[in-house]
Design an enzyme around this catalytic site. Structure first.
Site, short mmCIF file in Angstrom:
data_model
loop_
_atom_site.label_atom_id
_atom_site.label_comp_id
_atom_site.label_asym_id
_atom_site.label_seq_id
_atom_site.Cartn_x
_atom_site.Cartn_y
_atom_site.Cartn_z
CB CYS A 222 37.83 44.57 40.28
SG CYS A 222 39.51 44.77 40.90
CB THR A 223 38.90 43.82 35.36
OG1 THR A 223 37.56 44.26 35.19
CG2 THR A 223 39.40 43.22 34.04
#
Length: 308
Positions: free
Chosen positions: A185-186
């Site tokens: 994810c980010t």
């Protein structure tokens, strides 16, 4: 503002009094003139704030004086000085909203029962050994993956993080339960929870990319397994890891390649819309359409717990 910076951070650690932490963080940010979004729960803290570099450094030093936050990883990026319209510090049931607070266990070492952390180079080593057996599993919303993702990644069709629990429980990924799965994810926080939820549901070999896409991009730029641009939840919207990123998205209006999200021009809609530069300059390019129903909202309405 001189030399503006934006930081992303989180820490999973038990907090006996989240409201006291909120008041401290609110006062600290206000005293330093910082803006951004901070979420606090019994599970820990999740934030992104921006301001003058000296003020941000002071904020980091002061925040790390709290024992549970002392080893917190801070991800720095260059800001614009106008990255956040205001400061918001909130107490919530979760610092990342999977809608499953009772499924998450946290101790002084972080999330209990999560996936094995992989540094960017360790990810490459895993792929070198296991090859195509490795599955990349995107832990973000589908619209984020539209402009950037790992090569051949599985991208669940979810609009919000809360959709992941039902997605996992649907059985559509059960065939992956005995394969090595790398969640990403980010900045890493969503995968802390997602990997734990996957392991609870019988996925046997689960990893998570330590530091998320941000750390991977810092290490390998556009030369590794990542393709495209990174969607981020502030006024910048997009972050690249070099001058020549692959362009994976397509303009909603003319289908030209683009990685540029803009807010729908219809004030009652404000859905995020992928538009090329040419269509942005055309006043008809960003107006609402029927296909915006259910589309991700503009930044001001995006889920604030999905910072990282």
């Amino acid at each position: 503002m001189t030399d503006p910076k934006v930081i992303l951070y989180y820490a999973f650690t038990p907090l006996a009094d989240p409201e006291a932490i909120r008041l401290w963080q609110q006062t600290l940010c206000e005293s330093l003139g910082l803006r951004g979004r901070i979420l606090i729960s019994h599970h820990g803290i999740n934030g992104t704030v921006g301001g003058d570099m000296k003020s941000v450094k002071r904020y980091v030093r002061q925040t790390k004086t709290y024992p549970g936050f002392a080893t917190m990883d801070i991800k720095w990026s260059t800001g614009t000085g106008e990255d956040f319209p205001r400061l918001r510090v909130r107490v919530r049931d979760e610092i990342v909203s999977f809608g499953a607070p009772d499924d998450l266990r946290v101790d002084e070492n972080g999330v209990v029962g999560g996936g094995q952390h992989l540094q960017p180079q360790e990810l490459h080593e895993l792929v070198a050994v296991r090859g195509d057996e490795v599955v990349f599993f995107d832990g973000r919303n589908a619209f984020e993956a539209a402009i950037g993702r790992f090569k051949n990644a599985i991208v669940p069709d979810v609009e919000t993080t809360r959709d992941f629990v039902a997605e996992l429980d649907s059985g559509r990924y059960d065939e992956l339960k005995n394969r090595p799965i790398v969640t990403y994810c980010t900045g890493g926080i969503r995968c802390e929870v997602l990997s734990a939820l996957m392991r609870q549901r019988g996925f046997n070999e689960v990893y998570q990319l330590d530091g998320g896409i941000v750390r991977y991009g810092e290490a390998f730029g556009n030369r590794g397994l990542w393709e495209g641009s990174l969607y981020i939840f502030d006024e910048r919207m997009v972050q690249d890891f070099g001058s020549d990123p692959a362009v994976l998205g397509h303009c909603e209006r003319c289908q030209s390649p683009t990685n540029r999200y803009v807010n729908c021009a219809t004030l009652t809609c404000r859905a995020l819309t992928l538009l090329c530069d040419g269509c942005v300059t055309d006043t008809g390019g960003a107006v609402c359409g029927p296909h915006h129903a259910g589309a991700p909202r503009a930044k001001s309405a995006a889920p604030r717990s999905e910072l990282l």
